[in-house]
Design a protein around this motif. Structure first.
Motif: not given
Length: 332
Positions: A149-173
């Motif tokens: 992935l291009e760097t910006e797409n990699f960062i977007s992928d991880i940030n998306t996962s962080i947002e979803i974890f915060n939504q469903h677990l209340g925190y990012n592991p």
């Protein structure tokens, strides 16, 4: 909450040889999905493996102590169980057993796959996460080849996962697992700012001198899960080193790379080490040379796409020590 996101990972500044028995981490994926032998383990074999650990008097490592005691040498080796991808077969087949035995583990979840066919739902993940011995880890959003992935797409992928974890677990592991064990220095640097620990898929035993964002694991599956090999693996001890170069494990125009490992001056028997590598897609004994306590590996030819591996072992007066390195190889 203990496992809330850490904005800045603590640097590991130990770097002295220690009598550390280490933490040996095992990586599993599917259970009783026999049509996927490269990622599957039969449940009867898994139970036997857990029994072997008990018979050898090794304890199962509680992941919370990585954060609390990472820089403290372990007097007795412990075994850390990790499971990648959150397949539904884990929930249906392995989870009831682990729950009944209260065996600690980390379950690494890729957020995009949650709820899809063959994968666990958020309700099931939340059920597991409530148990005090069960921990959730981030495994990216897409589970794609992050190095592609291009760097910006990699960062977007991880940030998306962080947002979803915060939504469903209340925190990012605080735990992250690199998909396919692949990462570049750019990826590792970003992960280190958002996670306290990150696991690869290179083999070895965790000790106080290992990089907390390049933690090794032994993959266990039908091909590499036979019981005799398993007994050998769980008896392995750390092969410590002071530094390893190159820091960037992503090979682009530097194929083959120059790999050097600096050991501690007071390490014994270090020149008895043997290494094997798979450059040219063929496993063979590596050509190694020593300059005092620095070992250099002179690779025979280029590593082939997509990954290259090096495994080194040492019989240290009857104690078998081991570490591995995995390179990700650019296709061009």
């Amino acid at each position: 909450m203990l496992f809330a996101i850490n904005s800045k990972a603590e640097e590991n500044n130990i770097k002295y040889y220690s009598e550390d028995s280490g933490i040996l981490s095992l990586m599993y994926h599917r259970f009783d999905e026999n049509k996927y032998p490269s990622t599957n383990i039969r449940m009867d074999i898994f139970k036997e493996q857990m029994s072997i650990i008990d018979t050898l008097n090794y304890k199962f490592y509680d992941p919370q102590y990585l954060q609390k005691k990472f820089n403290i040498a372990k007097n007795n080796k412990e075994i850390l169980i990790t499971i990648d991808d959150a397949f539904l077969s884990f929930y249906k087949i392995a989870w009831p057993y682990l729950k009944s035995k209260k065996i600690p583990f980390i379950l690494f979840v890729s957020t995009e796959a949650v709820g899809k066919n063959g994968y666990m739902s958020w309700e099931q993940i939340q059920e597991i996460e409530k148990q005090p011995f069960a921990y959730i880890g981030n495994h990216s959003h897409s589970h794609g080849y992050l190095v592609d992935l291009e760097t910006e797409n990699f960062i977007s992928d991880i940030n998306t996962s962080i947002e979803i974890f915060n939504q469903h677990l209340g925190y990012n592991p605080i735990f992250f697992s690199y998909p396919f064990g692949e990462y570049s220095k750019t990826i590792k640097d970003f992960i280190s700012k958002n996670f306290t620990f990150a696991f690869g898929q290179h083999s070895g035993v965790i000790d106080v001198n290992k990089d907390p964002h390049e933690l090794p694991r032994f993959p266990i599956n039908e091909k590499y899960g036979d019981l005799e090999r398993f007994k050998f693996l769980v008896n392995l001890s750390p092969l410590q080193y002071k530094s390893l170069s190159p820091e960037d494990k992503y090979i682009t125009d530097n194929n083959p790379p120059k790999l050097s490992v600096e050991f501690f001056e007071n390490q014994k028997n270090i020149k008895k080490i043997n290494c094997f590598s798979d450059e040219g897609n063929k496993w063979d004994k590596s050509n190694i040379t020593f300059n005092k306590n620095i070992m250099e590996l002179n690779f025979r030819e280029k590593f082939t796409f997509r990954r290259g591996r090096v495994n080194c072992s040492l019989n240290d007066n009857g104690i078998w020590r081991w570490f591995g390195v995995q390179f990700s190889v650019n296709q061009n």
